[in-house]
Scaffold this motif. Structure first.
Motif, PDB file in Angstrom:
ATOM      1  N   ALA A   1     -48.791 -51.429 -53.002  1.00  0.00           N
ATOM      2  CA  ALA A   1     -48.589 -51.424 -51.553  1.00  0.00           C
ATOM      3  C   ALA A   1     -49.725 -50.713 -50.833  1.00  0.00           C
ATOM      4  O   ALA A   1     -50.172 -51.146 -49.759  1.00  0.00           O
ATOM      5  CB  ALA A   1     -47.252 -50.763 -51.216  1.00  0.00           C
ATOM      6  N   PHE A   2     -50.220 -49.611 -51.405  1.00  0.00           N
ATOM      7  CA  PHE A   2     -51.356 -48.909 -50.809  1.00  0.00           C
ATOM      8  C   PHE A   2     -52.533 -49.868 -50.641  1.00  0.00           C
ATOM      9  O   PHE A   2     -53.144 -49.952 -49.571  1.00  0.00           O
ATOM     10  CB  PHE A   2     -51.767 -47.719 -51.677  1.00  0.00           C
ATOM     11  CG  PHE A   2     -53.042 -47.058 -51.237  1.00  0.00           C
ATOM     12  CD1 PHE A   2     -53.033 -46.094 -50.243  1.00  0.00           C
ATOM     13  CD2 PHE A   2     -54.267 -47.411 -51.806  1.00  0.00           C
ATOM     14  CE1 PHE A   2     -54.212 -45.493 -49.811  1.00  0.00           C
ATOM     15  CE2 PHE A   2     -55.447 -46.822 -51.386  1.00  0.00           C
ATOM     16  CZ  PHE A   2     -55.418 -45.860 -50.386  1.00  0.00           C
ATOM     17  N   HIS A   3     -52.858 -50.601 -51.695  1.00  0.00           N
ATOM     18  CA  HIS A   3     -54.016 -51.503 -51.619  1.00  0.00           C
ATOM     19  C   HIS A   3     -53.746 -52.700 -50.697  1.00  0.00           C
ATOM     20  O   HIS A   3     -54.667 -53.203 -50.059  1.00  0.00           O
ATOM     21  CB  HIS A   3     -54.422 -51.956 -53.012  1.00  0.00           C
ATOM     22  CG  HIS A   3     -55.072 -50.865 -53.812  1.00  0.00           C
ATOM     23  ND1 HIS A   3     -56.256 -50.270 -53.433  1.00  0.00           N
ATOM     24  CD2 HIS A   3     -54.684 -50.238 -54.959  1.00  0.00           C
ATOM     25  CE1 HIS A   3     -56.583 -49.336 -54.301  1.00  0.00           C
ATOM     26  NE2 HIS A   3     -55.652 -49.296 -55.242  1.00  0.00           N
ATOM     27  N   VAL A   4     -52.501 -53.128 -50.618  1.00  0.00           N
ATOM     28  CA  VAL A   4     -52.157 -54.186 -49.660  1.00  0.00           C
ATOM     29  C   VAL A   4     -52.482 -53.724 -48.244  1.00  0.00           C
ATOM     30  O   VAL A   4     -53.106 -54.457 -47.460  1.00  0.00           O
ATOM     31  CB  VAL A   4     -50.670 -54.565 -49.774  1.00  0.00           C
ATOM     32  CG1 VAL A   4     -50.217 -55.349 -48.531  1.00  0.00           C
ATOM     33  CG2 VAL A   4     -50.414 -55.395 -51.023  1.00  0.00           C
ATOM     34  N   TYR A   5     -52.098 -52.497 -47.912  1.00  0.00           N
ATOM     35  CA  TYR A   5     -52.339 -52.015 -46.545  1.00  0.00           C
ATOM     36  C   TYR A   5     -53.816 -51.698 -46.312  1.00  0.00           C
ATOM     37  O   TYR A   5     -54.298 -51.782 -45.169  1.00  0.00           O
ATOM     38  CB  TYR A   5     -51.438 -50.824 -46.236  1.00  0.00           C
ATOM     39  CG  TYR A   5     -50.039 -51.288 -45.931  1.00  0.00           C
ATOM     40  CD1 TYR A   5     -49.747 -51.925 -44.724  1.00  0.00           C
ATOM     41  CD2 TYR A   5     -49.019 -51.162 -46.871  1.00  0.00           C
ATOM     42  CE1 TYR A   5     -48.476 -52.403 -44.458  1.00  0.00           C
ATOM     43  CE2 TYR A   5     -47.742 -51.635 -46.609  1.00  0.00           C
ATOM     44  CZ  TYR A   5     -47.476 -52.259 -45.402  1.00  0.00           C
ATOM     45  OH  TYR A   5     -46.214 -52.747 -45.139  1.00  0.00           O
ATOM     46  N   MET A   6     -54.548 -51.374 -47.368  1.00  0.00           N
ATOM     47  CA  MET A   6     -55.993 -51.242 -47.206  1.00  0.00           C
ATOM     48  C   MET A   6     -56.617 -52.604 -46.898  1.00  0.00           C
ATOM     49  O   MET A   6     -57.484 -52.719 -46.024  1.00  0.00           O
ATOM     50  CB  MET A   6     -56.611 -50.658 -48.479  1.00  0.00           C
ATOM     51  CG  MET A   6     -56.271 -49.190 -48.715  1.00  0.00           C
ATOM     52  SD  MET A   6     -56.815 -48.115 -47.372  1.00  0.00           S
ATOM     53  CE  MET A   6     -58.557 -48.466 -47.363  1.00  0.00           C
ATOM     54  N   VAL A   7     -56.187 -53.631 -47.609  1.00  0.00           N
ATOM     55  CA  VAL A   7     -56.672 -54.990 -47.343  1.00  0.00           C
ATOM     56  C   VAL A   7     -56.353 -55.400 -45.913  1.00  0.00           C
ATOM     57  O   VAL A   7     -57.216 -55.903 -45.177  1.00  0.00           O
ATOM     58  CB  VAL A   7     -56.066 -55.990 -48.351  1.00  0.00           C
ATOM     59  CG1 VAL A   7     -56.311 -57.431 -47.900  1.00  0.00           C
ATOM     60  CG2 VAL A   7     -56.637 -55.773 -49.746  1.00  0.00           C
ATOM     61  N   LEU A   8     -55.110 -55.185 -45.489  1.00  0.00           N
ATOM     62  CA  LEU A   8     -54.694 -55.546 -44.134  1.00  0.00           C
ATOM     63  C   LEU A   8     -55.469 -54.760 -43.078  1.00  0.00           C
ATOM     64  O   LEU A   8     -55.907 -55.320 -42.064  1.00  0.00           O
ATOM     65  CB  LEU A   8     -53.192 -55.291 -43.966  1.00  0.00           C
ATOM     66  CG  LEU A   8     -52.247 -56.215 -44.733  1.00  0.00           C
ATOM     67  CD1 LEU A   8     -50.822 -55.652 -44.716  1.00  0.00           C
ATOM     68  CD2 LEU A   8     -52.260 -57.622 -44.145  1.00  0.00           C
ATOM     69  N   GLY A   9     -55.637 -53.461 -43.312  1.00  0.00           N
ATOM     70  CA  GLY A   9     -56.300 -52.614 -42.327  1.00  0.00           C
ATOM     71  C   GLY A   9     -57.768 -52.946 -42.159  1.00  0.00           C
ATOM     72  O   GLY A   9     -58.278 -53.061 -41.035  1.00  0.00           O
TER      73      GLY A   9
END
Length: 295
Positions: A138-146
């Protein structure tokens, strides 16, 4: 006729609430010597479905707007339910007026250990810890999104980075590596802490100007686009003088060095000497590529 309307509105709803990511996920267990075990295939299938079928934001996303990304999980050791390995995460986004996709995020997360029981439920809670496996993904998902959002609008990724920071904070409770200050300068903690720090604000400025004002303009005006990219890279000079060879600079050029070399080796002339001087100053680790720029 009525049934046709029902089908129409059902399709609209499906399109309106499409998931945000188009993620290719691979679990590589060759280093364990037991890569053919079913648990690794099950893990790969479950994680792929978890990433691609979860709704990570409240935005309505059309299928063609989904972000292309990849995750390669390399399992180096395991015993029972305990797994040790790394995860390489990359993402890209299309460039306006072209068929070209530009790399945005490239991160090799070496502190990746987790517990997993075959076929266990994977549930993400934005405010509460569930497991280290879910937290890291989830951390990396939100990094991708951000980071993707930052390339389209100034500070566009704020909400996603704050969620990534929340994940960092609540994931510290189980003592897995990568979530704390003492875990080093290339950890998940360091990455989000730097991104949200005023000290490194130029990084997010560059993400916007390089992509939206530079790359996206090149199909209409290649010279202006290249000049904007050159100007945006100069923004790194002040940041680099304060914190030389910072983690964020390295992540940027890990993703972008090949692209930058190509951009300034072709097309309309710009001040190459100035560009190379900037690149040599802020990213000397890629000096071989900068030396190849001889347009």
């Amino acid at each position: 006729m009525r049934s046709i309307f029902y089908i129409f509105f059902f399709c609209l709803g499906f399109i309106g609430y499409s998931q945000e990511l188009n993620c290719s996920l691979v679990v590589n267990a060759q280093q364990t010597g037991n890569e053919n075990q079913s648990i690794f295939k099950t893990l790969e299938k479950q994680l792929t479905e978890f990433i691609n079928n979860s709704k990570w934001t409240s935005r309505s996303v059309a299928p063609q707007e989904r972000i292309d990304c990849s995750m390669v999980i390399t399992i180096t050791d395991y015993s029972g339910e305990n797994f040790q390995g790394t995860i390489q995460v990359q993402s890209s986004r299309p460039v306006f007026g072209s068929t070209f996709n530009t790399p945005v995020y490239n991160f090799n997360d070496r502190d990746f250990s987790f517990r997993y029981l075959e076929f266990q439920n994977l549930i993400f809670n934005p405010t509460q810890y569930e497991s280290n496996l879910v937290s890291v993904l989830a951390f990396h998902v939100y990094m991708v999104l951000g980071l993707d959002a930052d390339t389209f609008a100034k500070q566009g990724g704020d909400a996603y980075f704050k969620q990534a920071q929340t994940i960092v904070n609540y994931s510290q409770q189980e003592n897995y590596k990568g979530w704390k200050l003492e875990d080093g300068l290339q950890s998940r903690f360091a990455l989000i802490d730097n991104l949200l720090s005023p000290t490194f604000s130029a990084y997010r400025e560059v993400m916007y100007s390089y992509h939206r004002l530079g790359l996206d303009v090149m199909s209409e005006n290649a010279k202006r686009g290249k000049e904007e990219i050159a100007s945006s890279l100069k923004l790194f000079e002040a940041m680099n003088s304060r914190r030389p060879n910072s983690f964020l600079l390295r992540t940027f050029f890990d993703a972008k060095s090949d692209e930058i070399e190509q951009i300034f080796s072709d097309g309309p002339n710009v001040n190459i000497a100035s560009v190379k001087e900037t690149l040599q100053s802020v990213a000397p680790m890629h000096s071989g590529k900068w030396a190849n720029i001889k347009f």
